[in-house]
Structure formats: C-alpha cells, structure tokens
Design an enzyme around this catalytic site. Structure first.
Site, mmCIF file in Angstrom:
data_model
loop_
_atom_site.group_PDB
_atom_site.id
_atom_site.type_symbol
_atom_site.label_atom_id
_atom_site.label_comp_id
_atom_site.label_asym_id
_atom_site.label_seq_id
_atom_site.Cartn_x
_atom_site.Cartn_y
_atom_site.Cartn_z
ATOM 1 N N ASN A 29 74.661 56.472 -6.408
ATOM 2 C CA ASN A 29 75.299 55.465 -5.549
ATOM 3 C C ASN A 29 76.569 54.956 -6.193
ATOM 4 O O ASN A 29 76.763 55.089 -7.400
ATOM 5 C CB ASN A 29 74.319 54.324 -5.210
ATOM 6 C CG ASN A 29 73.363 54.051 -6.334
ATOM 7 O OD1 ASN A 29 73.752 53.516 -7.361
ATOM 8 N ND2 ASN A 29 72.102 54.484 -6.173
ATOM 9 N N SER A 74 72.102 51.121 -0.555
ATOM 10 C CA SER A 74 71.355 51.894 -1.549
ATOM 11 C C SER A 74 70.215 51.061 -2.114
ATOM 12 O O SER A 74 70.393 49.871 -2.393
ATOM 13 C CB SER A 74 72.312 52.289 -2.685
ATOM 14 O OG SER A 74 71.564 52.662 -3.820
ATOM 15 N N GLU A 76 69.215 50.935 -4.903
ATOM 16 C CA GLU A 76 69.524 50.482 -6.266
ATOM 17 C C GLU A 76 70.533 49.329 -6.271
ATOM 18 O O GLU A 76 71.114 49.023 -7.319
ATOM 19 C CB GLU A 76 69.970 51.673 -7.115
ATOM 20 C CG GLU A 76 68.853 52.699 -7.231
ATOM 21 C CD GLU A 76 69.090 53.799 -8.247
ATOM 22 O OE1 GLU A 76 68.871 53.567 -9.429
ATOM 23 O OE2 GLU A 76 69.494 54.896 -7.835
ATOM 24 N N HIS A 95 76.946 55.448 -10.181
ATOM 25 C CA HIS A 95 75.638 55.794 -10.750
ATOM 26 C C HIS A 95 75.286 57.210 -10.316
ATOM 27 O O HIS A 95 75.317 57.524 -9.129
ATOM 28 C CB HIS A 95 74.579 54.795 -10.242
ATOM 29 C CG HIS A 95 73.178 55.237 -10.516
ATOM 30 N ND1 HIS A 95 72.727 55.569 -11.771
ATOM 31 C CD2 HIS A 95 72.126 55.431 -9.684
ATOM 32 C CE1 HIS A 95 71.470 55.935 -11.695
ATOM 33 N NE2 HIS A 95 71.075 55.871 -10.442
ATOM 34 N N HIS A 97 72.840 61.025 -11.309
ATOM 35 C CA HIS A 97 71.752 61.667 -12.048
ATOM 36 C C HIS A 97 72.296 63.006 -12.535
ATOM 37 O O HIS A 97 71.617 64.031 -12.432
ATOM 38 C CB HIS A 97 70.527 61.875 -11.161
ATOM 39 C CG HIS A 97 69.933 60.611 -10.609
ATOM 40 N ND1 HIS A 97 68.868 60.617 -9.736
ATOM 41 C CD2 HIS A 97 70.239 59.305 -10.804
ATOM 42 C CE1 HIS A 97 68.548 59.355 -9.411
ATOM 43 N NE2 HIS A 97 69.376 58.549 -10.051
HETATM 44 ZN ZN LIG Z 1 69.226 56.427 -9.722
#
Ligand SMILES: [Zn+2]
Length: 196
Positions: A29, A74, A76, A95, A97
């Site tokens: 996000n 999101s 998060e 952010h 991954h």
């Molecule tokens: Zn995450």
C-alpha cells in the site's frame, strides 16, 4: 498539493510498484499525508493494481474515517496514520512485500551498509522492526522511530516500509532497498560481503 493531485500520485506509484514487482496480487500500500488538511490519501483495500483508477483511492482522517472514496482504505491504514502522527510532518509512505527484502525480514536480519547508494537514498544500513500484527496501530508505533534517521526499514516476518518528503522519494527508497537486499543476497552466496 490538492487531493486530486495526491490521488493521481498515489495511483501512479502504486502501479509502478506493481510493475516493478515490489508487490504481488493486492498486497502492499501507498499513501501521502497532507499535513495542511490533516488527511491521508491511501490505496484502497483489495483492488487489483492493473485496474485501479484515481477515483478508487481513499481519503481518510488520522482516525481512519473515510472522507472521500467508494472503497475501504487499505487494511494497513492504522500503521500509516500512526506513523504520520508520530513523524508530525508532510511525507509519504510506500509499503511492499518485495521478495528479496522480505526474505531478510522473514529471517529478522538487517542489511548492513554495503553499497554507496544506501547512504543518500536510505540513510545507511537497514534495520528490522520487531514483529507486530499487520494492520495494527502497534506496528505503526514501533516502526515510527526507525524512520527518523532512515528512509526505509524491514518489518519482521512481513515486508518493507519506506518514507520520503514526497511519494517519489519514498518509492525510490523502496526500489533501492530491494536492490540492496538482492545484491546482499547474491554477495553472501559469492563470498563474504564487506561493509563500507
Ligand atoms: Zn503488508
């Protein structure tokens, strides 16, 4: 910057992060904190990046109240808003991954300063923030101190977080973080990486 400009920038960087394979599926996000308006412009939850439009981007208060946008923000968002609360300045977060960096995050292993780009783009070595549940305010609380003298960090068993005065700078930090992680991984397989 007005809200429409911020939405377009969030969309642009979210799509670039997807194209650069820093995020898979609907993970990751991106957000901008507009301090003068005290609002956060953030990617929505569970919308594929390829079909995402600027009208899909959410605008929320620091308490998570949606003030504009047809989707939930999101999941998060509490991490983003807590970091903006703590940093108290106009800035942006990315952010991801991203796979190489997240491999080190999974091993709870930081990345030492091994490349000349790490100082200007990240601020030095890359540290690991202790584990806290994804999407929790607690994760934002413990992450904020790691983003004061660095532009990026690893989130234990989760992923990466990059900050910048603007979204483009935060995005470049996330690119350099993944690049450093990839090179460190390869260097470790070749021999013993030397720290600058
Ligand atoms: Zn995450």
């Amino acid at each position: 910057m007005n809200i429409l400009e911020a939405k377009k920038e969030v969309l642009d960087v979210a799509k670039k992060a997807h194209q650069e394979k820093l995020v898979a599926g609907t993970s990751g996000n991106v957000s901008i904190y507009l301090k003068s308006k005290d609002l956060v412009v953030i990617t929505p939850s569970s919308i594929p990046y390829a079909s995402m439009k600027d009208s899909d981007i959410s605008v929320i208060t620091l308490d998570g109240k949606v003030v504009d946008g047809k989707h939930s923000p999101s999941s998060e968002w509490p991490m983003h808003t807590e970091i903006y609360r703590k940093l108290e300045k106009e800035c942006a977060l990315v952010h991801t991954h991203s796979p190489y960096a997240t491999s080190f995050a999974v091993c709870n292993e930081g990345i030492p300063e091994i490349l000349i780009e790490m100082k200007p783009f990240i601020g030095g070595d890359i540290k690991v923030v202790p584990f806290a549940p994804a999407g929790s305010q607690e994760l934002g609380e413990i992450t904020a101190p790691f983003l004061i003298d660095r532009n990026a960090c690893l989130l234990a068993n989760h992923g990466t977080l990059s900050v910048g005065d603007n979204l483009e700078k935060a995005f470049f930090s996330s690119i350099y973080l993944e690049d450093a992680a990839k090179i460190y991984h390869l260097a470790k397989s070749v021999g013993n990486p030397r720290i600058i």
